[in-house]
Design an enzyme around this catalytic site. Structure first.
Site, short mmCIF file in Angstrom:
data_model
loop_
_atom_site.label_atom_id
_atom_site.label_comp_id
_atom_site.label_asym_id
_atom_site.label_seq_id
_atom_site.Cartn_x
_atom_site.Cartn_y
_atom_site.Cartn_z
N GLU A 1 -3.67 12.78 11.03
CA GLU A 1 -4.30 14.08 11.38
C GLU A 1 -5.37 13.39 11.21
OE1 GLU A 1 -2.86 18.38 11.20
OE2 GLU A 1 -4.89 18.03 11.42
N MET B 1 -9.61 14.65 -7.83
CA MET B 1 -10.17 13.70 -8.23
C MET B 1 -11.51 13.01 -8.66
SD MET B 1 -6.94 12.38 -9.64
CE MET B 1 -5.29 13.15 -9.09
N SER C 1 -3.24 -0.26 1.54
CA SER C 1 -3.60 -0.25 3.29
C SER C 1 -3.39 -2.02 2.94
CB SER C 1 -4.35 1.02 3.34
OG SER C 1 -5.26 -0.34 4.65
N HIS D 1 -3.42 10.33 -3.07
CA HIS D 1 -4.63 10.40 -2.44
C HIS D 1 -6.08 9.19 -1.68
CE1 HIS D 1 -5.77 9.82 -6.60
NE2 HIS D 1 -6.89 9.69 -6.43
N TYR E 1 -14.02 1.98 1.74
CA TYR E 1 -12.40 2.83 1.45
C TYR E 1 -11.24 1.20 1.33
CZ TYR E 1 -7.95 2.89 2.79
OH TYR E 1 -6.42 3.41 3.95
N ILE F 1 -0.69 4.20 10.33
CA ILE F 1 -0.35 5.69 10.73
C ILE F 1 -0.52 7.10 11.09
CG2 ILE F 1 1.51 6.86 8.96
CD1 ILE F 1 1.78 3.98 9.02
N1 LIG Z 1 -2.91 7.25 7.62
C1 LIG Z 1 -3.32 5.76 8.34
O1 LIG Z 1 -3.22 4.99 8.41
C2 LIG Z 1 -3.51 4.74 6.43
C3 LIG Z 1 -2.78 5.18 4.83
N2 LIG Z 1 -3.71 4.60 4.33
C4 LIG Z 1 -2.80 5.01 3.05
O2 LIG Z 1 -1.85 6.48 2.68
C5 LIG Z 1 -2.39 7.42 2.31
C6 LIG Z 1 -2.38 8.35 2.65
O3 LIG Z 1 -3.76 8.91 3.35
P1 LIG Z 1 -3.51 9.67 4.57
O4 LIG Z 1 -1.67 10.82 4.36
O5 LIG Z 1 -3.58 9.38 6.34
O6 LIG Z 1 -4.10 10.44 4.09
P2 LIG Z 1 -4.73 12.25 4.33
O7 LIG Z 1 -6.39 12.23 4.91
O8 LIG Z 1 -4.27 13.67 5.65
O9 LIG Z 1 -4.38 12.61 2.72
C7 LIG Z 1 -4.84 12.22 1.55
C8 LIG Z 1 -4.52 13.42 0.80
O10 LIG Z 1 -5.39 13.34 -0.44
C9 LIG Z 1 -6.51 14.73 -0.73
N3 LIG Z 1 -7.38 14.29 -0.93
C10 LIG Z 1 -8.55 14.54 -0.57
N4 LIG Z 1 -9.85 14.39 -1.78
C11 LIG Z 1 -9.46 14.53 -2.65
C12 LIG Z 1 -10.55 14.09 -4.02
N5 LIG Z 1 -11.38 14.33 -4.43
N6 LIG Z 1 -9.33 15.00 -4.60
C13 LIG Z 1 -8.15 15.00 -4.40
N7 LIG Z 1 -7.32 14.48 -3.30
C14 LIG Z 1 -7.85 14.72 -1.97
C15 LIG Z 1 -6.62 15.48 0.21
O11 LIG Z 1 -6.33 16.91 0.22
P3 LIG Z 1 -7.87 17.83 0.44
O12 LIG Z 1 -8.04 17.58 0.90
O13 LIG Z 1 -6.68 19.48 0.06
O14 LIG Z 1 -8.18 17.06 -1.06
C16 LIG Z 1 -5.07 15.25 1.84
O15 LIG Z 1 -4.10 16.06 0.40
C17 LIG Z 1 -3.53 6.74 1.40
O16 LIG Z 1 -3.52 6.56 0.37
C18 LIG Z 1 -4.29 5.76 2.34
O17 LIG Z 1 -4.78 5.17 2.02
C19 LIG Z 1 -3.29 3.36 4.38
C20 LIG Z 1 -3.17 3.03 6.03
C21 LIG Z 1 -3.21 3.24 6.73
C1 LIG Z 2 -6.78 -0.54 12.78
C2 LIG Z 2 -6.46 -1.30 11.21
C3 LIG Z 2 -5.11 -2.55 10.90
C4 LIG Z 2 -5.86 -3.42 12.24
C5 LIG Z 2 -6.35 -4.29 11.64
O1 LIG Z 2 -5.39 -5.28 12.06
O2 LIG Z 2 -7.55 -4.35 11.37
C6 LIG Z 2 -5.54 -0.16 10.70
C7 LIG Z 2 -5.28 -0.72 9.22
C8 LIG Z 2 -5.34 0.32 8.54
C9 LIG Z 2 -6.41 1.20 8.55
C10 LIG Z 2 -7.01 2.77 8.06
C11 LIG Z 2 -6.51 2.85 6.50
O3 LIG Z 2 -5.93 2.61 5.58
C12 LIG Z 2 -6.66 4.51 6.44
C13 LIG Z 2 -7.43 4.57 6.48
C14 LIG Z 2 -7.50 6.05 6.03
C15 LIG Z 2 -8.47 7.10 6.60
O4 LIG Z 2 -7.70 8.37 6.21
C16 LIG Z 2 -8.61 6.71 8.18
C17 LIG Z 2 -8.76 5.58 9.21
C18 LIG Z 2 -8.63 4.93 8.06
C19 LIG Z 2 -9.91 4.14 8.13
C20 LIG Z 2 -7.86 3.59 8.61
C21 LIG Z 2 -7.76 3.06 10.16
C22 LIG Z 2 -7.27 2.16 10.87
C23 LIG Z 2 -7.09 0.92 9.73
C24 LIG Z 2 -8.13 -0.07 9.28
#
Ligand SMILES: NC(=O)C1=CN([C@@H]2O[C@H](COP(=O)(O)OP(=O)(O)OC[C@H]3O[C@@H](n4cnc5c(N)ncnc54)[C@H](OP(=O)(O)O)[C@@H]3O)[C@@H](O)[C@H]2O)C=CC1
Ligand SMILES: C[C@H](CCC(=O)O)[C@H]1CC[C@H]2[C@@H]3C(=O)C[C@@H]4C[C@H](O)CC[C@]4(C)[C@H]3CC[C@]12C
Length: 276
Positions: free
Chosen positions: A204, A76, A153, A103, A166, A201
């Site tokens: 990994e 992307m 988020s 993503h 971010y 959440i």
């Molecule tokens: N986990 C958390 O604590 C939180 C997550 N979120 C939101 O949830 C969503 C998913 O997060 P999460 O599952 O933790 O993230 P992951 O890192 O597990 O997944 C991210 C995905 O995006 C893909 N990706 C990374 N870079 C690119 C790129 N340049 N182009 C296209 N695809 C890309 C990765 O695959 P690949 O590397 O193969 O491209 C992967 O499939 C996000 O929008 C995140 O902001 C919100 C709050 C908290």
């Molecule tokens: C710890 C935070 C919540 C507590 C607070 O009161 O601030 C988490 C809430 C959202 C999280 C982040 C997020 O949105 C996803 C990101 C995904 C990346 O892969 C790395 C981690 C995050 C920066 C993640 C970190 C914890 C929070 C800030």
């Protein structure tokens, strides 16, 4: 209060046979959404950069009962990719019912170091590509009276330290999609927009990035993924997951912002944050 406590009336059959794009589907929440949607017998088009992972996710989706499942790999960061992906849906299905934008590109978890180039790149991946996907998919979504689901988020509603680039991309999503929702309603465009406000959440990548520096237990990605799908199918305005944590943050943000800021800072193990 009424909106967020309305009785659940989700039925998995709502999604049977629907044509769904999921971005960021090779891992984390996106991967789990693909598995739930497969069990609900949807047609799936998955995307991320890593082809080997997408192949495995597609195989599993077919085992779980997806009506069909395929992938297109790409980044992307490439401004031409959103249109390529949506064209694939158009050529394969001739329409689209749900667009799940999930993503995120890789970011740092540390003090902001002045790297404007990183902010620009992350805005392209986490924000502008969401806009571009929406623009390309909109004609098909209007036709099907479909849904756009935007995964954001709590960091896109209240400022948090160590994730400034971010957080900026997530605030931008709220500004853009909450404005667009108004325009759809004014114009009688029957395409729903669901903004998903997630707390921590247990994916990994999130656990790897922040578990050493944050107090608290992350919520399960499987349940989170299902709640996102339900909210999209029910055409809800916003999802707050986990509900209590997000609701209390938003309430404090509006009535006692400085108190909220102090609580947020207390959530971090500052001694474990390395400066770059
Ligand atoms: N986990 C958390 O604590 C939180 C997550 N979120 C939101 O949830 C969503 C998913 O997060 P999460 O599952 O933790 O993230 P992951 O890192 O597990 O997944 C991210 C995905 O995006 C893909 N990706 C990374 N870079 C690119 C790129 N340049 N182009 C296209 N695809 C890309 C990765 O695959 P690949 O590397 O193969 O491209 C992967 O499939 C996000 O929008 C995140 O902001 C919100 C709050 C908290
Ligand atoms: C710890 C935070 C919540 C507590 C607070 O009161 O601030 C988490 C809430 C959202 C999280 C982040 C997020 O949105 C996803 C990101 C995904 C990346 O892969 C790395 C981690 C995050 C920066 C993640 C970190 C914890 C929070 C800030």
């Amino acid at each position: 209060f009424y909106f967020y406590s309305a009785p659940e009336n989700f039925n998995e059959e709502m999604l049977r046979g629907k044509r769904v794009i999921v971005t960021g589907a090779s891992s984390g929440i996106g991967e789990q959404m693909a598995y739930h949607l497969a069990r609900m017998e949807t047609h799936l088009l998955l995307t991320a950069r890593t082809e080997a992972k997408l192949q495995k996710v597609v195989e599993r989706c077919l085992e779980l009962g997806a009506a069909s499942a395929r992938y297109v790999s790409g980044s992307m960061e490439d401004t031409t990719f959103p249109e390529v992906l949506v064209k694939e849906a158009e050529n394969t299905w001739g329409g689209l019912d749900m667009l799940i934008l999930n993503h995120i590109g890789q970011s740092y978890f540390t003090y902001f170091n002045g790297d404007v180039g990183h902010v620009r790149k992350l805005l392209e991946t986490n924000f502008l590509s969401y806009v571009a996907m929406t623009v390309s998919a909109l004609p098909m979504l209007k036709e099907s009276e479909g849904s756009i689901v935007v995964v954001s988020s709590i960091a896109g509603k209240a400022g948090s330290p160590f994730i400034a680039p971010y957080a900026a991309t997530k605030f931008a999503l709220d500004g853009f999609f909450s404005s667009l929702r108004h325009e759809f309603i004014i114009d009688k465009v029957n395409v729903s927009i669901t903004l998903c406000i997630l707390g921590y959440i247990n994916t990994e990548s999130a656990v790897r990035s922040v578990s050493h520096a944050i107090h608290g237990t992350p919520a399960p990605k499987e349940e989170c993924a299902l709640e996102i799908i339900k909210s999209g199918a029910l055409r809800r305005r916003e999802l707050h997951y986990p509900a209590g944590a997000v609701a209390s943050t938003l309430l404090l943000r509006d009535i006692a912002p400085e108190f909220l800021d102090s609580l947020i800072r207390k959530n971090y193990k500052l001694e474990n944050i390395k400066r770059t």
